[in-house]
Design an enzyme around this catalytic site. Structure first.
Site, PDB file in Angstrom:
ATOM      1  N   ILE A  11       0.953  -1.203  -0.192  1.00 39.50           N
ATOM      2  CA  ILE A  11       0.045  -0.017  -0.044  1.00 39.50           C
ATOM      3  C   ILE A  11       0.753   1.314   0.113  1.00 39.50           C
ATOM      4  CG2 ILE A  11      -1.732   1.360   1.391  1.00 39.50           C
ATOM      5  CD1 ILE A  11      -2.765  -1.640   2.408  1.00 39.50           C
ATOM      6  N   ASP A  57      14.283   0.708  11.144  1.00 35.29           N
ATOM      7  CA  ASP A  57      13.038   0.244  11.676  1.00 35.29           C
ATOM      8  C   ASP A  57      12.133   1.559  12.549  1.00 35.29           C
ATOM      9  OD1 ASP A  57      11.536  -1.077  14.134  1.00 35.29           O
ATOM     10  OD2 ASP A  57      12.655  -2.757  13.524  1.00 35.29           O
ATOM     11  N   SER A 123      -7.771  -0.729  10.169  1.00 33.81           N
ATOM     12  CA  SER A 123      -8.288  -2.028   9.243  1.00 33.81           C
ATOM     13  C   SER A 123      -9.581  -1.935   9.762  1.00 33.81           C
ATOM     14  CB  SER A 123      -7.540  -3.185   9.627  1.00 33.81           C
ATOM     15  OG  SER A 123      -8.213  -4.274   9.301  1.00 33.81           O
ATOM     16  N   TYR A 148      -3.480  -9.256  15.574  1.00 30.25           N
ATOM     17  CA  TYR A 148      -3.412  -8.375  14.572  1.00 30.25           C
ATOM     18  C   TYR A 148      -4.257  -7.106  14.659  1.00 30.25           C
ATOM     19  CZ  TYR A 148      -3.893  -5.781  10.174  1.00 30.25           C
ATOM     20  OH  TYR A 148      -4.002  -4.798   9.261  1.00 30.25           O
ATOM     21  N   LYS A 152      -4.394  -3.071  16.007  1.00 30.93           N
ATOM     22  CA  LYS A 152      -4.728  -1.897  15.485  1.00 30.93           C
ATOM     23  C   LYS A 152      -5.534  -0.897  16.172  1.00 30.93           C
ATOM     24  CE  LYS A 152      -2.575  -2.240  11.454  1.00 30.93           C
ATOM     25  NZ  LYS A 152      -1.770  -1.430  10.720  1.00 30.93           N
ATOM     26  N   PHE A 177     -10.608  -1.273   4.029  1.00 28.05           N
ATOM     27  CA  PHE A 177     -11.411  -2.845   3.812  1.00 28.05           C
ATOM     28  C   PHE A 177     -10.239  -3.718   3.199  1.00 28.05           C
ATOM     29  CE2 PHE A 177     -15.485  -2.485   5.935  1.00 28.05           C
ATOM     30  CZ  PHE A 177     -15.271  -1.034   6.563  1.00 28.05           C
TER      31      PHE A 177
HETATM   32  P1  NAD Z   1       3.248  -4.763   3.571  1.00 28.55           P
HETATM   33  O1  NAD Z   1       3.769  -5.708   4.275  1.00 28.55           O
HETATM   34  O2  NAD Z   1       3.306  -4.656   2.141  1.00 28.55           O
HETATM   35  O3  NAD Z   1       3.801  -3.353   4.094  1.00 28.55           O
HETATM   36  C1  NAD Z   1       4.391  -2.950   5.204  1.00 28.55           C
HETATM   37  C2  NAD Z   1       5.565  -2.338   5.161  1.00 28.55           C
HETATM   38  O4  NAD Z   1       6.012  -2.073   6.472  1.00 28.55           O
HETATM   39  C3  NAD Z   1       6.657  -3.357   4.546  1.00 28.55           C
HETATM   40  O5  NAD Z   1       7.379  -2.781   3.468  1.00 28.55           O
HETATM   41  C4  NAD Z   1       7.540  -3.758   5.709  1.00 28.55           C
HETATM   42  O6  NAD Z   1       8.888  -4.068   5.287  1.00 28.55           O
HETATM   43  C5  NAD Z   1       7.411  -2.483   6.670  1.00 28.55           C
HETATM   44  N1  NAD Z   1       7.766  -2.511   8.017  1.00 28.55           N
HETATM   45  C6  NAD Z   1       7.421  -3.843   8.892  1.00 28.55           C
HETATM   46  N2  NAD Z   1       7.970  -3.876  10.079  1.00 28.55           N
HETATM   47  C7  NAD Z   1       8.575  -2.542   9.976  1.00 28.55           C
HETATM   48  C8  NAD Z   1       9.366  -1.923  10.950  1.00 28.55           C
HETATM   49  N3  NAD Z   1       9.385  -2.575  12.258  1.00 28.55           N
HETATM   50  N4  NAD Z   1       9.826  -0.719  10.971  1.00 28.55           N
HETATM   51  C9  NAD Z   1       9.808  -0.215   9.286  1.00 28.55           C
HETATM   52  N5  NAD Z   1       9.205  -0.930   8.302  1.00 28.55           N
HETATM   53  C10 NAD Z   1       8.705  -1.892   8.601  1.00 28.55           C
HETATM   54  O7  NAD Z   1       1.763  -4.531   3.952  1.00 28.55           O
HETATM   55  P2  NAD Z   1       0.534  -3.352   3.492  1.00 28.55           P
HETATM   56  O8  NAD Z   1      -0.366  -4.544   2.659  1.00 28.55           O
HETATM   57  O9  NAD Z   1       0.803  -2.511   2.426  1.00 28.55           O
HETATM   58  O10 NAD Z   1      -0.052  -2.886   4.548  1.00 28.55           O
HETATM   59  C11 NAD Z   1       0.405  -1.655   5.105  1.00 28.55           C
HETATM   60  C12 NAD Z   1      -0.301  -1.142   6.154  1.00 28.55           C
HETATM   61  O11 NAD Z   1      -1.688  -1.067   6.103  1.00 28.55           O
HETATM   62  C13 NAD Z   1      -0.104  -1.998   7.443  1.00 28.55           C
HETATM   63  O12 NAD Z   1      -0.117  -1.216   8.653  1.00 28.55           O
HETATM   64  C14 NAD Z   1      -1.397  -2.978   7.273  1.00 28.55           C
HETATM   65  O13 NAD Z   1      -1.600  -3.648   8.636  1.00 28.55           O
HETATM   66  C15 NAD Z   1      -2.444  -2.161   6.877  1.00 28.55           C
HETATM   67  N6  NAD Z   1      -3.644  -2.799   6.535  1.00 28.55           N
HETATM   68  C16 NAD Z   1      -3.385  -3.506   5.409  1.00 28.55           C
HETATM   69  C17 NAD Z   1      -4.638  -4.193   4.740  1.00 28.55           C
HETATM   70  C18 NAD Z   1      -4.169  -5.124   3.644  1.00 28.55           C
HETATM   71  O14 NAD Z   1      -5.203  -5.941   3.333  1.00 28.55           O
HETATM   72  N7  NAD Z   1      -3.263  -5.069   2.951  1.00 28.55           N
HETATM   73  C19 NAD Z   1      -6.039  -4.209   5.251  1.00 28.55           C
HETATM   74  C20 NAD Z   1      -6.110  -3.178   6.385  1.00 28.55           C
HETATM   75  C21 NAD Z   1      -4.686  -2.656   6.923  1.00 28.55           C
HETATM   76  N1  UFG Z   2     -10.342 -16.904   0.692  1.00 34.61           N
HETATM   77  C1  UFG Z   2     -10.421 -18.122   0.304  1.00 34.61           C
HETATM   78  N2  UFG Z   2      -9.210 -18.567  -0.106  1.00 34.61           N
HETATM   79  C2  UFG Z   2      -7.996 -18.194  -0.112  1.00 34.61           C
HETATM   80  C3  UFG Z   2      -7.889 -17.072   0.511  1.00 34.61           C
HETATM   81  C4  UFG Z   2      -9.028 -16.368   1.021  1.00 34.61           C
HETATM   82  O1  UFG Z   2     -11.576 -18.662   0.133  1.00 34.61           O
HETATM   83  O2  UFG Z   2      -7.188 -18.968  -0.483  1.00 34.61           O
HETATM   84  C5  UFG Z   2     -11.383 -16.164   1.356  1.00 34.61           C
HETATM   85  C6  UFG Z   2     -11.550 -15.957   2.678  1.00 34.61           C
HETATM   86  O3  UFG Z   2     -11.895 -17.021   3.423  1.00 34.61           O
HETATM   87  C7  UFG Z   2     -12.228 -14.810   2.727  1.00 34.61           C
HETATM   88  C8  UFG Z   2     -11.922 -13.888   1.696  1.00 34.61           C
HETATM   89  O4  UFG Z   2     -11.417 -14.860   0.718  1.00 34.61           O
HETATM   90  O5  UFG Z   2     -13.550 -15.102   3.113  1.00 34.61           O
HETATM   91  C9  UFG Z   2     -11.019 -12.815   1.749  1.00 34.61           C
HETATM   92  O6  UFG Z   2      -9.756 -13.192   2.518  1.00 34.61           O
HETATM   93  P1  UFG Z   2      -8.695 -12.225   2.515  1.00 34.61           P
HETATM   94  O7  UFG Z   2      -7.727 -13.087   3.195  1.00 34.61           O
HETATM   95  O8  UFG Z   2      -8.044 -11.799   1.335  1.00 34.61           O
HETATM   96  O9  UFG Z   2      -9.099 -11.052   3.364  1.00 34.61           O
HETATM   97  P2  UFG Z   2      -9.571 -11.004   4.865  1.00 34.61           P
HETATM   98  O10 UFG Z   2     -10.984 -10.211   4.794  1.00 34.61           O
HETATM   99  O11 UFG Z   2      -9.519 -12.261   5.519  1.00 34.61           O
HETATM  100  O12 UFG Z   2      -8.556 -10.083   5.452  1.00 34.61           O
HETATM  101  C10 UFG Z   2      -8.259  -8.608   5.107  1.00 34.61           C
HETATM  102  C11 UFG Z   2      -6.842  -8.378   5.295  1.00 34.61           C
HETATM  103  C12 UFG Z   2      -6.770  -8.156   6.935  1.00 34.61           C
HETATM  104  C13 UFG Z   2      -7.571  -7.110   7.219  1.00 34.61           C
HETATM  105  C14 UFG Z   2      -9.170  -7.536   6.776  1.00 34.61           C
HETATM  106  C15 UFG Z   2      -9.966  -6.574   7.077  1.00 34.61           C
HETATM  107  O13 UFG Z   2      -5.850  -9.467   5.259  1.00 34.61           O
HETATM  108  O14 UFG Z   2      -5.143  -7.723   7.131  1.00 34.61           O
HETATM  109  O15 UFG Z   2      -9.339  -7.566   5.500  1.00 34.61           O
HETATM  110  O16 UFG Z   2      -9.683  -5.137   6.560  1.00 34.61           O
HETATM  111  F1  UFG Z   2      -7.899  -7.095   8.533  1.00 34.61           F
END
Ligand code: NAD
Ligand code: UFG
Length: 337
Positions: A11, A57, A123, A148, A152, A177
């Site tokens: 992201i 970090d 999240s 996790y 948050k 989302f």
């Molecule tokens: P990502 O893992 O791709 O990116 C997170 C980045 O943080 C990585 O580049 C990692 O190297 C870095 N990082 C981890 N620990 C660190 C530390 N101690 N110091 C410095 N850098 C560090 O994940 P993302 O999907 O890009 O998610 C970004 C943020 O959004 C996260 O906080 C995640 O919890 C939140 N979020 C993601 C989702 C999703 O579905 N991807 C949904 C809701 C919230």
């Molecule tokens: N799913 C499958 N097969 C797979 C992977 C996922 O059926 O191989 C299903 C899951 O059961 C779920 C849906 O696809 O019903 C979405 O699953 P994801 O793992 O893609 O996403 P989640 O909704 O479980 O979780 C995501 C992020 C979390 C965050 C949450 C709410 O991974 O970090 O959305 O924002 F907390």
């Protein structure tokens, strides 16, 4: 200048491009624990602008102090963190350490430097296991299904308490989302380590032949087709949401926004949409429910639209096409390395 933690991640890298393209100066702090340094060149290539990169970090207080000393940072976007829900159940200490203690270190450094504008990557999971969709920002946080999610919610509370202690703080809590897709250039996207946990990268790896079949976890939920429903949004729309949310930081306070499309789509519909858009088969079979999954949730997206004028512009087809382009880019990159 904007300090972006986690800016080489999935992201964060899209946010970096969006900010640079809008004319902002950006410094990225990332420890590369879940990303790769090559992302910096790719961000710069897309945006045709340079970015400052700190490999470190977010818990390193002396590094943070020097970043705030060396640059005039106006706002911070805090994306760095650990995000694997299942892993957080096995290793909760790591999640509280990086996500909660990391946020404490960052906020302390900001306070010392007099920088009090922060957007935080939260999240939808903070609404908890009992909340009824659509999730609205006025709902109280609930009980999360994983450490996790709890981490948050803890950071959200910490930020609220910080504002209560010092009303000069401006905090934007952005509750994402389900972000999917990739930059349309094909240069940046999600880089899952090993087998992906999330649906979209799993679908695209099955389509690419990297994985043999998709397991759809559960076909007996109380949804139209029995599979889980989520609110998937394009990661570029999510990045735009951050750029526009920076404007609310001009007003001190705690501002909470859902970033979602406002509509839900089922796992089965996602598979069908991918096949229809890309024309490549995705073999799948139904498997038992995955522990901790909720049947259905999606956002109320009206607050972000009303206050920020933010509305996702990308279609489901864009999400599929961009995911597939990125899958092919990463396949090629892997073959040549
Ligand atoms: P990502 O893992 O791709 O990116 C997170 C980045 O943080 C990585 O580049 C990692 O190297 C870095 N990082 C981890 N620990 C660190 C530390 N101690 N110091 C410095 N850098 C560090 O994940 P993302 O999907 O890009 O998610 C970004 C943020 O959004 C996260 O906080 C995640 O919890 C939140 N979020 C993601 C989702 C999703 O579905 N991807 C949904 C809701 C919230
Ligand atoms: N799913 C499958 N097969 C797979 C992977 C996922 O059926 O191989 C299903 C899951 O059961 C779920 C849906 O696809 O019903 C979405 O699953 P994801 O793992 O893609 O996403 P989640 O909704 O479980 O979780 C995501 C992020 C979390 C965050 C949450 C709410 O991974 O970090 O959305 O924002 F907390």
């Amino acid at each position: 200048m904007i300090l972006l933690t986690g800016g080489t991640g999935y992201i964060g890298s899209h946010i970096a491009v969006e900010l640079l393209q809008a004319g902002n100066e950006v410094a990225i702090l990332d420890d590369l624990s879940n990303s790769d340094k090559s992302v910096i060149e790719r961000i710069q290539h897309i945006a045709q602008r340079n970015v400052i990169f700190y490999h470190g970090d977010v818990r390193d207080s002396s590094l943070l102090a020097s970043i705030f000393q060396d640059h005039h940072i106006e706002s911070v976007i805090h994306c760095a963190g650990l995000k694997a829900v299942g892993h957080s159940v096995k290793d909760p200490l790591a999640y509280y350490d990086v996500n909660v203690y990391g946020s404490i270190c960052l906020c302390s450094a900001m306070q010392k430097a007099g920088v009090k504008r922060l957007l935080f990557s939260s999240s939808a999971t903070v609404y908890g296991i009992e909340a009824e969709p659509p999730y609205v920002e006025t709902m109280a946080r609930g009980v999360s299904s994983s450490p996790y999610g709890t981490s948050k919610g803890m950071v959200e509370k910490l930020l609220e308490d910080l504002f209560a202690s010092d009303p000069q703080w401006s905090v934007g809590i952005l509750r994402y989302f389900n972000p999917i897709g990739a930059h349309p250039s094909g240069y940046i996207g999600e880089l899952p380590q090993g087998t992906p946990n999330n649906l979209m990268p799993y679908i695209s790896q099955v389509a690419a032949g990297v994985l043999p079949e998709l397991l759809i976890y559960g076909d007996d939920y109380a949804t139209d087709d029995g599979t889980c429903v989520r609110d998937y949004l394009h990661v570029v729309d999510l990045a735009i949401g951050h750029r526009v949310a920076l404007t609310v930081l001009e007003e001190p306070g705690v501002h909470r926004y859902n970033l979602g499309t406002g509509s839900g789509i089922s796992v089965k519909q996602m598979v069908d949409a991918f096949v229809a858009s890309i024309g490549v088969e995705v073999p799948y079979r139904y498997a038992p429910r995955r522990e901790g999954d909720l049947a259905a949730f999606w956002a109320s997206a009206s607050k972000a639209e009303r206050d920020l004028g933010w509305q996702p512009g990308k279609t489901l087809e864009d999400m599929m096409v961009d995911t597939w382009r990125w899958q092919q880019f990463s396949n090629k990159a892997q073959q040549s390395s």
